[in-house]
Design a protein around this motif. Sequence first.
Motif, PDB file in Angstrom:
ATOM      1  N   MET A   1       4.740   6.127   9.758  1.00  0.00           N
ATOM      2  CA  MET A   1       5.172   6.836  10.966  1.00  0.00           C
ATOM      3  C   MET A   1       4.201   7.991  11.175  1.00  0.00           C
ATOM      4  O   MET A   1       4.237   8.985  10.442  1.00  0.00           O
ATOM      5  CB  MET A   1       6.586   7.372  10.803  1.00  0.00           C
ATOM      6  CG  MET A   1       7.639   6.281  10.912  1.00  0.00           C
ATOM      7  SD  MET A   1       9.278   6.891  11.328  1.00  0.00           S
ATOM      8  CE  MET A   1       9.504   8.176  10.166  1.00  0.00           C
ATOM      9  N   ASN A   2       3.341   7.818  12.153  1.00  0.00           N
ATOM     10  CA  ASN A   2       2.299   8.822  12.406  1.00  0.00           C
ATOM     11  C   ASN A   2       2.257   9.105  13.904  1.00  0.00           C
ATOM     12  O   ASN A   2       2.940   8.453  14.678  1.00  0.00           O
ATOM     13  CB  ASN A   2       0.938   8.266  11.962  1.00  0.00           C
ATOM     14  CG  ASN A   2       1.000   7.649  10.574  1.00  0.00           C
ATOM     15  OD1 ASN A   2       1.294   8.328   9.611  1.00  0.00           O
ATOM     16  ND2 ASN A   2       0.742   6.344  10.468  1.00  0.00           N
TER      17      ASN A   2
ATOM     18  N   VAL B   1      10.114  -1.404  11.486  1.00  0.00           N
ATOM     19  CA  VAL B   1      10.840  -0.975  10.276  1.00  0.00           C
ATOM     20  C   VAL B   1      11.871   0.124  10.605  1.00  0.00           C
ATOM     21  O   VAL B   1      12.958   0.153  10.027  1.00  0.00           O
ATOM     22  CB  VAL B   1       9.839  -0.482   9.205  1.00  0.00           C
ATOM     23  CG1 VAL B   1      10.561   0.101   8.006  1.00  0.00           C
ATOM     24  CG2 VAL B   1       8.901  -1.619   8.786  1.00  0.00           C
TER      25      VAL B   1
ATOM     26  N   THR C   1      15.942   0.800   8.830  1.00  0.00           N
ATOM     27  CA  THR C   1      16.294   1.740   7.762  1.00  0.00           C
ATOM     28  C   THR C   1      17.753   2.189   7.908  1.00  0.00           C
ATOM     29  O   THR C   1      18.533   2.125   6.952  1.00  0.00           O
ATOM     30  CB  THR C   1      15.321   2.930   7.766  1.00  0.00           C
ATOM     31  OG1 THR C   1      14.023   2.424   7.464  1.00  0.00           O
ATOM     32  CG2 THR C   1      15.685   3.971   6.740  1.00  0.00           C
TER      33      THR C   1
ATOM     34  N   ARG D   1      -0.788   7.206   7.189  1.00  0.00           N
ATOM     35  CA  ARG D   1      -2.108   7.533   7.749  1.00  0.00           C
ATOM     36  C   ARG D   1      -2.500   6.405   8.703  1.00  0.00           C
ATOM     37  O   ARG D   1      -2.572   5.246   8.299  1.00  0.00           O
ATOM     38  CB  ARG D   1      -3.134   7.642   6.624  1.00  0.00           C
ATOM     39  CG  ARG D   1      -4.382   8.417   7.004  1.00  0.00           C
ATOM     40  CD  ARG D   1      -5.453   8.249   5.953  1.00  0.00           C
ATOM     41  NE  ARG D   1      -5.878   6.852   5.854  1.00  0.00           N
ATOM     42  CZ  ARG D   1      -6.991   6.442   5.243  1.00  0.00           C
ATOM     43  NH1 ARG D   1      -7.771   7.313   4.650  1.00  0.00           N
ATOM     44  NH2 ARG D   1      -7.317   5.163   5.195  1.00  0.00           N
TER      45      ARG D   1
ATOM     46  N   VAL E   1       1.890   4.238   3.923  1.00  0.00           N
ATOM     47  CA  VAL E   1       0.928   5.280   3.564  1.00  0.00           C
ATOM     48  C   VAL E   1       1.197   6.592   4.301  1.00  0.00           C
ATOM     49  O   VAL E   1       1.279   7.666   3.702  1.00  0.00           O
ATOM     50  CB  VAL E   1      -0.510   4.773   3.852  1.00  0.00           C
ATOM     51  CG1 VAL E   1      -1.534   5.870   3.594  1.00  0.00           C
ATOM     52  CG2 VAL E   1      -0.823   3.544   3.002  1.00  0.00           C
TER      53      VAL E   1
ATOM     54  N   SER F   1      -3.749   5.795  -3.374  1.00  0.00           N
ATOM     55  CA  SER F   1      -4.927   6.569  -2.941  1.00  0.00           C
ATOM     56  C   SER F   1      -6.092   6.441  -3.919  1.00  0.00           C
ATOM     57  O   SER F   1      -7.229   6.746  -3.571  1.00  0.00           O
ATOM     58  CB  SER F   1      -4.560   8.044  -2.746  1.00  0.00           C
ATOM     59  OG  SER F   1      -4.233   8.620  -3.986  1.00  0.00           O
ATOM     60  N   GLY F   2      -5.810   5.992  -5.137  1.00  0.00           N
ATOM     61  CA  GLY F   2      -6.889   5.821  -6.116  1.00  0.00           C
ATOM     62  C   GLY F   2      -7.482   4.415  -6.112  1.00  0.00           C
ATOM     63  O   GLY F   2      -8.327   4.114  -6.958  1.00  0.00           O
TER      64      GLY F   2
ATOM     65  N   ILE G   1       0.877  -1.181   0.000  1.00  0.00           N
ATOM     66  CA  ILE G   1       0.000   0.000   0.000  1.00  0.00           C
ATOM     67  C   ILE G   1       0.907   1.220   0.000  1.00  0.00           C
ATOM     68  O   ILE G   1       1.641   1.448   0.974  1.00  0.00           O
ATOM     69  CB  ILE G   1      -0.946   0.025   1.214  1.00  0.00           C
ATOM     70  CG1 ILE G   1      -1.526  -1.364   1.487  1.00  0.00           C
ATOM     71  CG2 ILE G   1      -2.069   1.046   0.993  1.00  0.00           C
ATOM     72  CD1 ILE G   1      -2.339  -1.432   2.781  1.00  0.00           C
ATOM     73  N   GLY G   2       0.866   1.979  -1.076  1.00  0.00           N
ATOM     74  CA  GLY G   2       1.755   3.130  -1.253  1.00  0.00           C
ATOM     75  C   GLY G   2       2.645   2.896  -2.457  1.00  0.00           C
ATOM     76  O   GLY G   2       3.069   1.765  -2.721  1.00  0.00           O
ATOM     77  N   ARG G   3       2.898   3.960  -3.220  1.00  0.00           N
ATOM     78  CA  ARG G   3       3.700   3.825  -4.451  1.00  0.00           C
ATOM     79  C   ARG G   3       4.745   4.926  -4.577  1.00  0.00           C
ATOM     80  O   ARG G   3       5.042   5.404  -5.676  1.00  0.00           O
ATOM     81  CB  ARG G   3       2.784   3.850  -5.668  1.00  0.00           C
ATOM     82  CG  ARG G   3       1.930   5.109  -5.741  1.00  0.00           C
ATOM     83  CD  ARG G   3       1.153   5.219  -7.028  1.00  0.00           C
ATOM     84  NE  ARG G   3       0.123   6.234  -6.923  1.00  0.00           N
ATOM     85  CZ  ARG G   3      -0.751   6.501  -7.866  1.00  0.00           C
ATOM     86  NH1 ARG G   3      -0.726   5.834  -8.989  1.00  0.00           N
ATOM     87  NH2 ARG G   3      -1.659   7.442  -7.686  1.00  0.00           N
TER      88      ARG G   3
HETATM   89  P1  NAP Z   1       4.380   9.245   0.476  1.00  0.00           P
HETATM   90  O1  NAP Z   1       5.403   9.622  -0.525  1.00  0.00           O
HETATM   91  O2  NAP Z   1       3.484  10.286   1.050  1.00  0.00           O
HETATM   92  O3  NAP Z   1       3.480   8.090  -0.157  1.00  0.00           O
HETATM   93  C1  NAP Z   1       2.324   7.630   0.479  1.00  0.00           C
HETATM   94  C2  NAP Z   1       1.620   6.674  -0.421  1.00  0.00           C
HETATM   95  O4  NAP Z   1       0.411   6.265   0.210  1.00  0.00           O
HETATM   96  C3  NAP Z   1       1.213   7.296  -1.776  1.00  0.00           C
HETATM   97  O5  NAP Z   1       1.580   6.413  -2.821  1.00  0.00           O
HETATM   98  C4  NAP Z   1      -0.281   7.448  -1.657  1.00  0.00           C
HETATM   99  O6  NAP Z   1      -0.974   7.255  -2.887  1.00  0.00           O
HETATM  100  C5  NAP Z   1      -0.642   6.322  -0.730  1.00  0.00           C
HETATM  101  N1  NAP Z   1      -1.911   6.572  -0.038  1.00  0.00           N
HETATM  102  C6  NAP Z   1      -2.316   7.705   0.580  1.00  0.00           C
HETATM  103  N2  NAP Z   1      -3.557   7.547   1.100  1.00  0.00           N
HETATM  104  C7  NAP Z   1      -3.934   6.293   0.782  1.00  0.00           C
HETATM  105  C8  NAP Z   1      -5.108   5.539   1.010  1.00  0.00           C
HETATM  106  N3  NAP Z   1      -6.134   6.051   1.680  1.00  0.00           N
HETATM  107  N4  NAP Z   1      -5.179   4.277   0.536  1.00  0.00           N
HETATM  108  C9  NAP Z   1      -4.153   3.741  -0.150  1.00  0.00           C
HETATM  109  N5  NAP Z   1      -3.003   4.413  -0.401  1.00  0.00           N
HETATM  110  C10 NAP Z   1      -2.900   5.665   0.058  1.00  0.00           C
HETATM  111  O7  NAP Z   1       5.064   8.542   1.746  1.00  0.00           O
HETATM  112  P2  NAP Z   1       6.366   7.611   1.842  1.00  0.00           P
HETATM  113  O8  NAP Z   1       7.573   8.448   1.813  1.00  0.00           O
HETATM  114  O9  NAP Z   1       6.230   6.455   0.915  1.00  0.00           O
HETATM  115  O10 NAP Z   1       6.189   7.100   3.345  1.00  0.00           O
HETATM  116  C11 NAP Z   1       5.048   6.401   3.751  1.00  0.00           C
HETATM  117  C12 NAP Z   1       5.034   6.313   5.260  1.00  0.00           C
HETATM  118  O11 NAP Z   1       6.189   5.604   5.688  1.00  0.00           O
HETATM  119  C13 NAP Z   1       5.102   7.667   5.983  1.00  0.00           C
HETATM  120  O12 NAP Z   1       4.378   7.566   7.187  1.00  0.00           O
HETATM  121  C14 NAP Z   1       6.576   7.819   6.285  1.00  0.00           C
HETATM  122  O13 NAP Z   1       6.801   8.654   7.400  1.00  0.00           O
HETATM  123  C15 NAP Z   1       6.926   6.398   6.593  1.00  0.00           C
HETATM  124  N6  NAP Z   1       8.363   6.082   6.410  1.00  0.00           N
HETATM  125  C16 NAP Z   1       8.974   5.426   7.411  1.00  0.00           C
HETATM  126  C17 NAP Z   1      10.300   5.096   7.279  1.00  0.00           C
HETATM  127  C18 NAP Z   1      10.957   4.357   8.384  1.00  0.00           C
HETATM  128  O14 NAP Z   1      12.170   4.265   8.396  1.00  0.00           O
HETATM  129  N7  NAP Z   1      10.222   3.793   9.321  1.00  0.00           N
HETATM  130  C19 NAP Z   1      11.007   5.439   6.130  1.00  0.00           C
HETATM  131  C20 NAP Z   1      10.322   6.078   5.083  1.00  0.00           C
HETATM  132  C21 NAP Z   1       8.988   6.395   5.240  1.00  0.00           C
HETATM  133  P3  NAP Z   1      -0.820   8.268  -4.156  1.00  0.00           P
HETATM  134  O15 NAP Z   1       0.483   7.903  -4.784  1.00  0.00           O
HETATM  135  O16 NAP Z   1      -1.986   7.950  -4.981  1.00  0.00           O
HETATM  136  O17 NAP Z   1      -0.830   9.652  -3.575  1.00  0.00           O
END
Ligand code: NAP
Length: 283
Positions: free
Chosen positions: A231-232, A262, A266, A211, A209, A190-191, A164-166
Motif C-alpha cells: 500500500m503506497n 488484498v 483483510t 515500495r 514490501v 531487503s538483503g 517478498i517481505g518477511r
Molecule cells: P514491513 O514490516 O515494513 O516489511 C516489509 C518487508 O519488505 C521487510 O521484510 C523488508 O525486508 C522487505 N523489503 C524492503 N525493501 C525490500 C527490497 N528492496 N527487496 C526485497 N524486500 C524488501 O511491512 P509489512 O507490514 O509486511 O507490509 C508490507 C506492505 O503491505 C506495506 O505496504 C503495508 O502497508 C502493506 N499492507 C497491506 C495490508 C492490506 O490489507 N492491504 C495489510 C498489511 C500490510 P527486511 O526484513 O530485510 O527489512
Amino acid sequence: MPAQLINGTALSQQIRADVARRTAALTARGVKPGLAVILVGEDPASAVYVRNKVKACGEAGLHSVLEKYDASLSEADLLARIEALNADPAIHGILVQMPLPKHINPQRVIETISTAKDVDGYSVQSAGDLMAGLPGFRPCTPYGCMKLIESTGVDLRGKHAVVIGRSNTVGKPMALLLLQANATVTICHSGTPDLGLHTRQADVVVAAVGRRNTVTADMVKPGAIVIDVGMNRNDEGKLCGDLDFAGVSPVAGWITPVPGGVGPMTITMLLVNTLESAERVTR
Ligand code: NAP
C-alpha cells in the motif's frame, strides 16, 4: 493476453455474505459473534481502519465495540482493559490497533489477549500454531491472500511461490500458509541481492514490501499468479501497490489490483476469524 484480474472486492462480498448467513444462524442459537476494537491515540489512518472494521461488523450482523483511549493511556490500564474483555462472554475477538504510543510495549499487549480471542493471529501462540500446522487464527492479510490465490482454481501443490517481505504480520505467515498448501516457498527480503532471479522462477509471487515498482514485468514468469499486498502512494498521491501494474499485467496469468485486491480481504478475514471464534464457543 493480459492477466485475469483477481477481484478482491467481489470475493470479499461473497465471503461476507457467507459470514452474515452463519452469523444470523449462530445469533438465532443465542450466540452473537462480538469483536472489540481498541484504539489508543489519534493516528488518523488508524482511526479510519478501526471505523471500517466496526462498520464491516455491523453490515455482517456481528456485535462490535470500539473503545477509544487517549494517547496518554498507561500500559497497565490497557492491559487491564484487555483482561476484562478476555473475560467478557459477549466478546469473541479482541483487536488492538497498531501502532501504539511509544510508552506501550506492543508485544506485551498482544500476548495479553487470550489466544482464544486473538483474531488478528499476532500472538506467539497463534504464530506457533501456524508453524506447527495446528488449528488457530491465521493473520488476516496473508489469510486473505490465500483466499485470493484459491479463487484462481490453481492447485499450489508442486508450485514455486516467492514471498517478498518477511514481516511477522504478512511475509512470514504468508510463506507458512503457502508451504501448508504444498508450494515450494522462497522468502526474499531487503538483503536479497537479485530479487528477479527468484521471482522469474515463481508460479506465485506475493509482494509485501511497501515500495512501489518493486516488481516489474521483466521479473515475472509468464502466466504467474501475482498478489500485491503493498500500500503506497504514487506521485499523484493515489493508492498503489508494490507492482508496476501496467507492466506486469500483460505478463502475469492472474493479478490483484490496488485498490480492490488484498485490501478488502483483510477486514473480511477478520470477520471470518471472529465468527469462527464464536462458533467454537458453541461446539
Ligand atoms: P514491513 O514490516 O515494513 O516489511 C516489509 C518487508 O519488505 C521487510 O521484510 C523488508 O525486508 C522487505 N523489503 C524492503 N525493501 C525490500 C527490497 N528492496 N527487496 C526485497 N524486500 C524488501 O511491512 P509489512 O507490514 O509486511 O507490509 C508490507 C506492505 O503491505 C506495506 O505496504 C503495508 O502497508 C502493506 N499492507 C497491506 C495490508 C492490506 O490489507 N492491504 C495489510 C498489511 C500490510 P527486511 O526484513 O530485510 O527489512
